[in-house]
Design a protein around this motif. Structure first.
Motif, PDB file in Angstrom:
ATOM      1  N   ALA A  43       0.948  -1.054   0.026  1.00  0.00           N
ATOM      2  CA  ALA A  43      -0.252   0.148   0.208  1.00  0.00           C
ATOM      3  C   ALA A  43       0.842   1.693   0.129  1.00  0.00           C
ATOM      4  O   ALA A  43       0.301   2.030  -0.569  1.00  0.00           O
ATOM      5  CB  ALA A  43      -1.454  -0.322   1.445  1.00  0.00           C
ATOM      6  N   SER A  44       1.933   0.734   0.376  1.00  0.00           N
ATOM      7  CA  SER A  44       2.812   2.358   0.708  1.00  0.00           C
ATOM      8  C   SER A  44       3.804   2.772  -0.399  1.00  0.00           C
ATOM      9  O   SER A  44       3.984   3.673  -1.023  1.00  0.00           O
ATOM     10  CB  SER A  44       3.672   1.874   1.871  1.00  0.00           C
ATOM     11  N   ALA A  45       3.845   1.922  -1.709  1.00  0.00           N
ATOM     12  CA  ALA A  45       3.804   2.120  -2.886  1.00  0.00           C
ATOM     13  C   ALA A  45       2.872   2.789  -3.913  1.00  0.00           C
ATOM     14  O   ALA A  45       3.126   3.371  -4.826  1.00  0.00           O
ATOM     15  CB  ALA A  45       4.704   1.415  -3.667  1.00  0.00           C
ATOM     16  N   GLU A  46       1.372   2.283  -3.579  1.00  0.00           N
ATOM     17  CA  GLU A  46       0.450   2.887  -4.184  1.00  0.00           C
ATOM     18  C   GLU A  46       0.116   4.310  -3.734  1.00  0.00           C
ATOM     19  O   GLU A  46       0.248   4.825  -2.916  1.00  0.00           O
ATOM     20  CB  GLU A  46      -0.709   1.777  -4.085  1.00  0.00           C
ATOM     21  N   HIS A  47      -0.922   4.852  -4.515  1.00  0.00           N
ATOM     22  CA  HIS A  47      -1.273   5.808  -4.406  1.00  0.00           C
ATOM     23  C   HIS A  47      -2.473   6.038  -4.986  1.00  0.00           C
ATOM     24  O   HIS A  47      -3.780   6.935  -5.751  1.00  0.00           O
ATOM     25  CB  HIS A  47      -0.301   7.406  -5.524  1.00  0.00           C
ATOM     26  N   PRO A  48      -3.539   5.486  -4.196  1.00  0.00           N
ATOM     27  CA  PRO A  48      -5.318   5.497  -4.540  1.00  0.00           C
ATOM     28  C   PRO A  48      -5.565   7.099  -4.155  1.00  0.00           C
ATOM     29  O   PRO A  48      -5.114   7.458  -3.075  1.00  0.00           O
ATOM     30  CB  PRO A  48      -6.218   4.158  -3.405  1.00  0.00           C
ATOM     31  N   ASP A  49      -6.994   7.128  -4.110  1.00  0.00           N
ATOM     32  CA  ASP A  49      -7.660   8.186  -3.912  1.00  0.00           C
ATOM     33  C   ASP A  49      -7.915   8.322  -1.788  1.00  0.00           C
ATOM     34  O   ASP A  49      -7.555   9.063  -1.607  1.00  0.00           O
ATOM     35  CB  ASP A  49      -9.365   8.622  -3.608  1.00  0.00           C
ATOM     36  N   TYR A  50      -8.242   6.979  -1.327  1.00  0.00           N
ATOM     37  CA  TYR A  50      -8.368   6.640   0.017  1.00  0.00           C
ATOM     38  C   TYR A  50      -7.619   5.209   0.102  1.00  0.00           C
ATOM     39  O   TYR A  50      -7.628   4.578  -0.949  1.00  0.00           O
ATOM     40  CB  TYR A  50     -10.226   6.663   0.008  1.00  0.00           C
ATOM     41  N   ILE A  51      -7.613   4.856   1.322  1.00  0.00           N
ATOM     42  CA  ILE A  51      -7.360   3.797   1.814  1.00  0.00           C
ATOM     43  C   ILE A  51      -7.683   4.400   3.194  1.00  0.00           C
ATOM     44  O   ILE A  51      -7.806   4.898   4.131  1.00  0.00           O
ATOM     45  CB  ILE A  51      -5.434   4.067   3.104  1.00  0.00           C
ATOM     46  N   ILE A  52      -8.257   2.306   3.463  1.00  0.00           N
ATOM     47  CA  ILE A  52      -9.175   2.057   4.819  1.00  0.00           C
ATOM     48  C   ILE A  52      -8.295   1.220   5.087  1.00  0.00           C
ATOM     49  O   ILE A  52      -7.978  -0.112   4.846  1.00  0.00           O
ATOM     50  CB  ILE A  52     -10.377   1.603   4.040  1.00  0.00           C
ATOM     51  N   THR A  53      -7.778   1.250   6.832  1.00  0.00           N
ATOM     52  CA  THR A  53      -7.528   0.073   7.267  1.00  0.00           C
ATOM     53  C   THR A  53      -7.494   0.638   8.817  1.00  0.00           C
ATOM     54  O   THR A  53      -8.205   1.691   9.294  1.00  0.00           O
ATOM     55  CB  THR A  53      -5.624   0.673   7.067  1.00  0.00           C
ATOM     56  N   SER A  54      -6.884   0.015   9.741  1.00  0.00           N
ATOM     57  CA  SER A  54      -7.146  -0.658  11.007  1.00  0.00           C
ATOM     58  C   SER A  54      -5.989   1.154  11.717  1.00  0.00           C
ATOM     59  O   SER A  54      -5.429   1.179  10.874  1.00  0.00           O
ATOM     60  CB  SER A  54      -6.828  -1.494  11.814  1.00  0.00           C
ATOM     61  N   ASN A  55      -7.065   1.199  12.793  1.00  0.00           N
ATOM     62  CA  ASN A  55      -5.763   2.835  13.341  1.00  0.00           C
ATOM     63  C   ASN A  55      -4.330   2.367  13.584  1.00  0.00           C
ATOM     64  O   ASN A  55      -3.400   2.787  13.220  1.00  0.00           O
ATOM     65  CB  ASN A  55      -6.676   2.332  14.747  1.00  0.00           C
ATOM     66  N   GLU A  56      -4.046   0.588  13.678  1.00  0.00           N
ATOM     67  CA  GLU A  56      -3.107   0.497  13.837  1.00  0.00           C
ATOM     68  C   GLU A  56      -1.991   0.401  12.741  1.00  0.00           C
ATOM     69  O   GLU A  56      -0.996   0.774  13.051  1.00  0.00           O
ATOM     70  CB  GLU A  56      -2.970  -1.050  14.156  1.00  0.00           C
ATOM     71  N   LEU A  57      -2.757   0.210  12.143  1.00  0.00           N
ATOM     72  CA  LEU A  57      -1.547  -0.020  10.238  1.00  0.00           C
ATOM     73  C   LEU A  57      -1.758   1.091   9.859  1.00  0.00           C
ATOM     74  O   LEU A  57      -0.666   2.212   8.878  1.00  0.00           O
ATOM     75  CB  LEU A  57      -2.715  -0.975   9.235  1.00  0.00           C
ATOM     76  N   GLN A  59      -0.713   3.813  11.185  1.00  0.00           N
ATOM     77  CA  GLN A  59       0.207   4.920  11.627  1.00  0.00           C
ATOM     78  C   GLN A  59       1.091   4.357  11.195  1.00  0.00           C
ATOM     79  O   GLN A  59       2.095   5.159  10.608  1.00  0.00           O
ATOM     80  CB  GLN A  59       0.658   4.571  13.743  1.00  0.00           C
ATOM     81  N   SER A  60       1.390   3.208  10.108  1.00  0.00           N
ATOM     82  CA  SER A  60       2.683   2.891   9.503  1.00  0.00           C
ATOM     83  C   SER A  60       2.554   3.644   8.056  1.00  0.00           C
ATOM     84  O   SER A  60       3.882   3.316   7.346  1.00  0.00           O
ATOM     85  CB  SER A  60       3.157   1.446   9.813  1.00  0.00           C
ATOM     86  N   LEU A  61       1.071   4.666   8.026  1.00  0.00           N
ATOM     87  CA  LEU A  61       1.016   4.546   6.298  1.00  0.00           C
ATOM     88  C   LEU A  61       1.463   6.058   6.896  1.00  0.00           C
ATOM     89  O   LEU A  61       1.223   6.939   5.296  1.00  0.00           O
ATOM     90  CB  LEU A  61       0.375   4.254   6.150  1.00  0.00           C
ATOM     91  N   GLU A  62       1.464   6.807   8.050  1.00  0.00           N
ATOM     92  CA  GLU A  62       1.116   8.001   8.129  1.00  0.00           C
ATOM     93  C   GLU A  62       2.106   8.687   7.243  1.00  0.00           C
ATOM     94  O   GLU A  62       3.008   7.981   7.050  1.00  0.00           O
ATOM     95  CB  GLU A  62       1.873   8.356   9.454  1.00  0.00           C
ATOM     96  N   GLY A  63       1.835   9.815   6.730  1.00  0.00           N
ATOM     97  CA  GLY A  63       2.590  10.999   5.723  1.00  0.00           C
ATOM     98  C   GLY A  63       2.207  10.183   4.587  1.00  0.00           C
ATOM     99  O   GLY A  63       3.524  10.921   3.531  1.00  0.00           O
ATOM    100  N   HIS A  64       1.621   9.137   4.367  1.00  0.00           N
ATOM    101  CA  HIS A  64       0.960   8.759   2.739  1.00  0.00           C
ATOM    102  C   HIS A  64       0.222   9.849   2.012  1.00  0.00           C
ATOM    103  O   HIS A  64      -0.246  10.855   2.867  1.00  0.00           O
ATOM    104  CB  HIS A  64       0.078   7.747   2.957  1.00  0.00           C
ATOM    105  N   SER A  65       0.361  10.368   0.949  1.00  0.00           N
ATOM    106  CA  SER A  65      -0.289  11.521   0.010  1.00  0.00           C
ATOM    107  C   SER A  65      -1.570  10.228   0.361  1.00  0.00           C
ATOM    108  O   SER A  65      -2.299  11.641  -0.846  1.00  0.00           O
ATOM    109  CB  SER A  65      -0.005  10.750  -1.052  1.00  0.00           C
ATOM    110  N   SER A  66      -2.964   9.542  -0.522  1.00  0.00           N
ATOM    111  CA  SER A  66      -3.552   9.227   0.004  1.00  0.00           C
ATOM    112  C   SER A  66      -4.218   9.476   1.897  1.00  0.00           C
ATOM    113  O   SER A  66      -3.866   9.411   2.514  1.00  0.00           O
ATOM    114  CB  SER A  66      -4.049   7.756   0.304  1.00  0.00           C
ATOM    115  N   LYS A  67      -5.608  10.138   1.240  1.00  0.00           N
ATOM    116  CA  LYS A  67      -6.622  10.531   2.682  1.00  0.00           C
ATOM    117  C   LYS A  67      -6.937   8.978   3.120  1.00  0.00           C
ATOM    118  O   LYS A  67      -7.158   8.219   2.777  1.00  0.00           O
ATOM    119  CB  LYS A  67      -7.940  10.842   1.886  1.00  0.00           C
ATOM    120  N   ILE A  68      -6.149   8.359   4.638  1.00  0.00           N
ATOM    121  CA  ILE A  68      -6.503   7.331   5.353  1.00  0.00           C
ATOM    122  C   ILE A  68      -7.730   7.125   5.758  1.00  0.00           C
ATOM    123  O   ILE A  68      -8.555   8.350   6.897  1.00  0.00           O
ATOM    124  CB  ILE A  68      -5.409   7.144   5.972  1.00  0.00           C
ATOM    125  N   ILE A  69      -8.856   6.237   6.012  1.00  0.00           N
ATOM    126  CA  ILE A  69      -9.955   6.282   6.374  1.00  0.00           C
ATOM    127  C   ILE A  69      -9.953   5.059   7.946  1.00  0.00           C
ATOM    128  O   ILE A  69      -9.662   3.851   7.275  1.00  0.00           O
ATOM    129  CB  ILE A  69     -10.833   5.820   5.678  1.00  0.00           C
TER     130      ILE A  69
END
Length: 89
Positions: A43-57, A59-69
């Motif tokens: 996921a960190s290498a992809e650039h979708p509009d949104y990433i849906i994941t758990s609160n725990e995960l 954190q490891s995607l912080e700073g990603h260009s996608s909006k995280i839900i």
């Protein structure tokens, strides 16, 4: 078309369940989107509009260009719907 990535630790079981539930909720909401599932490192290498994941995960995607839900219960379509309604532009 909007692109959404459903992410779990390994990109297998739980993200697939999340993807199916997200697709069902989006259909109910009348929203068309391209929904895929993957693991957190891909996921960190992809650039979708949104990433849906758990609160725990998330954190490891912080700073990603996608909006995280954040969705904590991948089986709870009410939680998924509330999260989508609150975050989709």
């Amino acid at each position: 078309m909007m692109k959404i990535l459903c992410v779990c630790g390994l990109g297998q079981g739980t993200s697939l369940i999340l993807r199916i539930n997200v697709e069902n909720v989006l259909r109910e909401m009348g929203i068309e989107a391209d929904v895929e599932n993957t693991d957190v490192s891909s996921a960190s290498a992809e650039h979708p509009d949104y990433i849906i994941t758990s609160n725990e995960l998330a954190q490891s995607l912080e700073g990603h260009s996608s909006k995280i839900i954040i969705v904590n219960n991948y089986f709870d379509t009410n939680e998924i719907k509330a999260a989508l309604e609150a975050n989709l532009a």
